[in-house]
Design a protein around this motif. Structure first.
Motif, short mmCIF file in Angstrom:
data_model
loop_
_atom_site.label_atom_id
_atom_site.label_comp_id
_atom_site.label_asym_id
_atom_site.label_seq_id
_atom_site.Cartn_x
_atom_site.Cartn_y
_atom_site.Cartn_z
N UNK A 176 -9.08 -6.88 -12.04
CA UNK A 176 -8.28 -6.47 -10.89
C UNK A 176 -6.79 -6.61 -11.16
N UNK A 177 -6.01 -6.13 -10.22
CA UNK A 177 -4.56 -6.23 -10.29
C UNK A 177 -4.09 -6.89 -9.00
N UNK A 178 -3.33 -7.98 -9.15
CA UNK A 178 -2.76 -8.68 -8.00
C UNK A 178 -1.32 -8.21 -7.83
N UNK A 179 -1.02 -7.74 -6.62
CA UNK A 179 0.32 -7.27 -6.27
C UNK A 179 0.89 -8.16 -5.19
N UNK A 180 2.17 -8.47 -5.30
CA UNK A 180 2.89 -9.19 -4.25
C UNK A 180 4.18 -8.44 -3.97
N UNK A 181 4.40 -8.14 -2.71
CA UNK A 181 5.63 -7.47 -2.28
C UNK A 181 6.21 -8.28 -1.14
N UNK A 182 7.46 -8.72 -1.31
CA UNK A 182 8.14 -9.51 -0.28
C UNK A 182 9.25 -8.68 0.34
N UNK A 183 9.50 -8.94 1.62
CA UNK A 183 10.59 -8.25 2.31
C UNK A 183 11.30 -9.22 3.25
N UNK A 184 12.28 -8.72 4.02
CA UNK A 184 13.11 -9.56 4.87
C UNK A 184 12.57 -9.76 6.29
N UNK B 133 -3.66 0.70 6.83
CA UNK B 133 -5.12 0.87 6.71
C UNK B 133 -5.56 1.24 5.29
N UNK B 134 -4.77 2.02 4.58
CA UNK B 134 -5.09 2.36 3.19
C UNK B 134 -5.10 1.10 2.34
N UNK B 135 -4.07 0.27 2.50
CA UNK B 135 -3.98 -0.99 1.74
C UNK B 135 -5.21 -1.85 2.02
N UNK B 136 -5.55 -2.01 3.30
CA UNK B 136 -6.67 -2.87 3.68
C UNK B 136 -8.01 -2.32 3.18
N UNK B 137 -8.13 -1.03 3.07
CA UNK B 137 -9.39 -0.43 2.60
C UNK B 137 -9.56 -0.58 1.09
N UNK B 138 -8.48 -0.44 0.34
CA UNK B 138 -8.57 -0.44 -1.12
C UNK B 138 -8.44 -1.84 -1.74
N UNK B 139 -7.81 -2.76 -1.03
CA UNK B 139 -7.54 -4.09 -1.59
C UNK B 139 -8.52 -5.13 -1.07
N UNK C 281 0.39 -10.24 -0.38
CA UNK C 281 -0.27 -10.32 -1.68
C UNK C 281 -1.68 -9.77 -1.54
N UNK C 282 -2.05 -8.89 -2.46
CA UNK C 282 -3.37 -8.27 -2.43
C UNK C 282 -3.96 -8.25 -3.83
N UNK C 283 -5.27 -8.18 -3.90
CA UNK C 283 -5.97 -7.98 -5.16
C UNK C 283 -6.70 -6.65 -5.07
N UNK C 284 -6.39 -5.75 -5.99
CA UNK C 284 -7.04 -4.45 -6.01
C UNK C 284 -7.99 -4.42 -7.21
N UNK C 285 -9.30 -4.26 -6.94
CA UNK C 285 -10.26 -4.24 -8.05
C UNK C 285 -10.07 -3.01 -8.93
N UNK C 286 -10.36 -3.18 -10.21
CA UNK C 286 -10.29 -2.07 -11.17
C UNK C 286 -11.69 -1.58 -11.52
#
Length: 152
Positions: free
Chosen positions: A91-99, A124-130, A146-151
């Protein structure tokens, strides 16, 4: 060889560290960072389980999630303050931070009069795929998703 391939945390300010890449300014920058991380994993010998050519749909899912998270941070979160991508296992773990402290929400596709509204489909796309979707407040203000998206 390590089971992880990491792109270091992205500097919050341009020029803060010349040896580290800056935060993506556009979703396209985030997509390229994800592609480099997955390709780098394959090129450093960890490729059997993470071959971008062998699973283009899975890589496309990760790229789409990265694009949606960065778009939401730019449009609704006051800009990206940190961005991380790590390839780990399958999988790929992504983290995106904002203000912003505001939590992401799913918006109905139509308004109260039945008219289609633009946007509102990214979360909803993020929640469905991650998997393992986490939203955390940051001590310095803002939030980190932070999300984990399976490969697979």
């Amino acid at each position: 060889m390590s089971d992880r391939n990491t792109i270091d945390p992205v500097a919050a300010r341009r020029g803060a560290d010349r040896h580290r890449p800056c935060c993506p300014r556009r979703p396209a920058d985030a997509r390229r960072a994800v592609e480099r991380a997955v390709t780098g994993r394959r090129d450093t010998g960890g490729g059997g389980s993470c071959d971008a050519d062998a699973m283009p749909d899975a890589v496309s899912d990760v790229v789409l999630v990265a694009s949606e998270l960065t778009t939401n941070a730019i449009l609704h979160g006051g800009g990206i303050t940190d961005f991380r991508v790590e390839v780990e296992g399958l999988g790929v773990r992504l983290s995106v931070c904002d203000r912003s402290h505001d939590l992401p929400v799913a918006v109905p596709p139509t308004d109260e009069w039945g008219r289609r509204r633009p946007g509102g489909r990214g979360w909803p796309i993020v929640c469905r795929l991650a998997r393992d979707v986490r939203v955390a407040d940051l001590p310095s203000g803002g939030k980190c998703i932070t999300v984990l998206v399976p490969l697979s």
